[in-house]
Design an enzyme around this catalytic site. Sequence first.
Site, mmCIF file in Angstrom:
data_model
loop_
_atom_site.group_PDB
_atom_site.id
_atom_site.type_symbol
_atom_site.label_atom_id
_atom_site.label_comp_id
_atom_site.label_asym_id
_atom_site.label_seq_id
_atom_site.Cartn_x
_atom_site.Cartn_y
_atom_site.Cartn_z
ATOM 1 N NE ARG A 43 -17.776 -4.801 13.940
ATOM 2 C CZ ARG A 43 -18.277 -3.945 13.057
ATOM 3 N NH1 ARG A 43 -17.504 -3.106 12.430
ATOM 4 N NH2 ARG A 43 -19.560 -3.949 12.787
ATOM 5 C CB CYS A 74 -15.558 -6.644 6.864
ATOM 6 S SG CYS A 74 -16.832 -6.515 8.113
ATOM 7 C CB CYS A 106 -1.267 3.894 8.101
ATOM 8 S SG CYS A 106 -2.300 4.541 6.764
ATOM 9 C CB CYS A 147 -0.874 -0.137 8.271
ATOM 10 S SG CYS A 147 -1.734 -1.362 7.242
ATOM 11 C CB CYS A 172 -18.639 -4.192 5.729
ATOM 12 S SG CYS A 172 -17.658 -2.775 6.271
ATOM 13 C CB CYS A 221 -0.907 0.003 1.230
ATOM 14 S SG CYS A 221 -2.008 1.428 1.270
ATOM 15 C CB CYS A 241 -18.134 0.719 9.557
ATOM 16 S SG CYS A 241 -17.001 -0.137 10.666
HETATM 17 N N1 SAM Z 1 -6.626 0.835 3.124
HETATM 18 C C1 SAM Z 1 -7.915 1.105 3.638
HETATM 19 C C2 SAM Z 1 -7.910 2.194 4.681
HETATM 20 O O1 SAM Z 1 -6.888 2.453 5.282
HETATM 21 O O2 SAM Z 1 -8.972 2.766 4.891
HETATM 22 C C3 SAM Z 1 -8.602 -0.142 4.199
HETATM 23 C C4 SAM Z 1 -7.811 -1.170 4.963
HETATM 24 S S1 SAM Z 1 -7.040 -0.612 6.500
HETATM 25 C C5 SAM Z 1 -6.033 -2.000 6.908
HETATM 26 C C6 SAM Z 1 -8.401 -0.609 7.651
HETATM 27 C C7 SAM Z 1 -8.144 -0.184 9.058
HETATM 28 O O3 SAM Z 1 -7.435 -1.183 9.766
HETATM 29 C C8 SAM Z 1 -7.309 1.040 9.293
HETATM 30 O O4 SAM Z 1 -8.039 2.219 9.138
HETATM 31 C C9 SAM Z 1 -6.857 0.885 10.736
HETATM 32 O O5 SAM Z 1 -7.756 1.552 11.599
HETATM 33 C C10 SAM Z 1 -6.935 -0.629 10.954
HETATM 34 N N2 SAM Z 1 -5.614 -1.192 11.239
HETATM 35 C C11 SAM Z 1 -4.609 -1.383 10.360
HETATM 36 N N3 SAM Z 1 -3.527 -1.894 10.966
HETATM 37 C C12 SAM Z 1 -3.833 -2.037 12.275
HETATM 38 C C13 SAM Z 1 -3.119 -2.491 13.405
HETATM 39 N N4 SAM Z 1 -1.847 -2.891 13.324
HETATM 40 N N5 SAM Z 1 -3.749 -2.509 14.612
HETATM 41 C C14 SAM Z 1 -5.030 -2.091 14.700
HETATM 42 N N6 SAM Z 1 -5.760 -1.641 13.655
HETATM 43 C C15 SAM Z 1 -5.171 -1.600 12.457
HETATM 44 FE FE1 SF4 Z 2 -2.808 1.266 3.385
HETATM 45 FE FE2 SF4 Z 2 -2.746 0.098 5.764
HETATM 46 FE FE3 SF4 Z 2 -2.992 2.734 5.602
HETATM 47 FE FE4 SF4 Z 2 -5.064 1.153 4.808
HETATM 48 S S1 SF4 Z 2 -4.233 1.360 6.875
HETATM 49 S S2 SF4 Z 2 -4.233 2.940 3.746
HETATM 50 S S3 SF4 Z 2 -3.887 -0.610 3.998
HETATM 51 S S4 SF4 Z 2 -1.197 1.519 4.928
#
Ligand code: SAM
Ligand code: SF4
Length: 326
Positions: A269, A105, A65, A68, A137, A61, A197
Site C-alpha cells: 500500500r 480502516c 511516537c 505522530c 481493518c 494518545c 497489515c
Molecule cells: N495508535 C495505534 C498505533 O500506533 O498502532 C493506531 C493508530 S497510528 C496513527 C497508525 C500508524 O499511522 C502508525 O503506526 C504510523 O505508522 C502511522 N502514522 C502516524 N503518523 C504518521 C505521519 N505523520 N506520517 C506517516 N505515517 C504516520
Molecule cells: Fe498514539 Fe500516534 Fe503512536 Fe498510534 S502512532 S500510538 S496514535 S502516538
Amino acid sequence: MNIPQNDSSDLRHDWTVPELRALHELPLNELLYRAQTLHRRYHNPVEVQMCTLLSIKTGACPEDCAYCPQSAHYETNVEAEGLLDVVDVLDAAGRARDHGATRFCMGAAWREVRDGTQFDAVLDMVRGVRALGMEACCTLGMLTDAQAERLAEAGLTAYNHNLDTSPEFYGEIISTRTYDDRLRTLRAVRNAGVTICSGGILGMGESLDDRMGMLSVLASHDPHPESVPINSLVRVPGTPLADRPPVDPIEMARMIAVARIAMPASMVRFAAGRAGLSQEAQALCFMAGANSIFTGDKLLTTPNPGDDHDRALLGKVGMRPMARVG
Ligand code: SAM
Ligand code: SF4
Ligand code: DTB
C-alpha cells in the site's frame, strides 16, 4: 488469496539486509523490471485496492511516537475527540463504499485496547462494516490474545500494526513501547486468524539499512503480512520530526519495489504522503508495485489527495479500482 503453487520459491522468509540493499541499489529500470515481473505473477497489474481511513478516536494518545500528530506529548493542531458513535462510523463506511472503497480502516489513538464498553462498540463497528460487504481493518494499538480473538469473531479482516522502522532505529522514534511489544501484538493477530497489515514510514532520519531492516523483519513472518503499507512521513508542525526533509519520490518508488520483491504476494500500500507528490511520482510508485492506496480527502488527521484527484490519476495511467469481493 490465490498463490500460484509453482512459484512458492518467490516467497522467502530469510531476506537479509545486504540482499535487500543490493536490490535497492540496482539501476532503477532493473529494479522496476524485477518488481513488475513478480507483481504480475501474483496480482492483476492494472488493479488497485481502494481503502478508506477513519479516525474513530482522535488525539490525546499517551505514546510518544515522534512522527505522530495525535501524541499527547506534542502541541499540534489536532483536536482530541472521544470514540465516535457506531452509527456515525457506519455512515462513513457506507459513504466510502459508495465512493468505491473495498476496505474500511478504523484507527484509534490508543496505546492499547481496554476491555469494556468502548471495545464492545468497536466490535459492533467491525460487524457493521462487514455487513456492508467491505473488508474491515482496525488499528487500535496493542492487543491481548483474547482481544484479537474477539476481533476475529466479530469478522475483522485485517489488523494494522506498523513496525515503522528497523529494530535498531525504533528507540530513536518511540520510547513508550518496544519493538518486541509490536511483534507480540502481530503474533496475537496472526494466531487469531486475522490478516496482518504492517509496514512503516520513510523520512524519519533512518538509514537505508534501517529501511531494509524493517523489510527483512516483515518478510521473516511466515506467512508474510498480507498487506504492507509504505508511508512517507507527513511532517506535522509541533511534532519532533516536523522539520525533516521530504522523502525523494524515487526513494519511495525504490522502497515500494523492494517490498514488492521481498513480499510478492502481499498488497503493497502506497499509504501516507501522496498529497505532496506529483501524478508522475505516484505513477512511478504504481509501476514499482504498489497496488493499494488510501482514498478520500483525509487520512486519519492529515489531508489526502481525494476522489477527484484519484479518479483522474487512475484514468490517466489506465488502472482501475479493485472490485469488492462478496
Ligand atoms: N495508535 C495505534 C498505533 O500506533 O498502532 C493506531 C493508530 S497510528 C496513527 C497508525 C500508524 O499511522 C502508525 O503506526 C504510523 O505508522 C502511522 N502514522 C502516524 N503518523 C504518521 C505521519 N505523520 N506520517 C506517516 N505515517 C504516520
Ligand atoms: Fe498514539 Fe500516534 Fe503512536 Fe498510534 S502512532 S500510538 S496514535 S502516538
Ligand atoms: C498506515 O500505515 N498509514 C495509515 C494507516 N496505516 C492507519 C495512517 C497514516 C496516518 C498519517 C497521519 C495522519 O493522518 O494522522
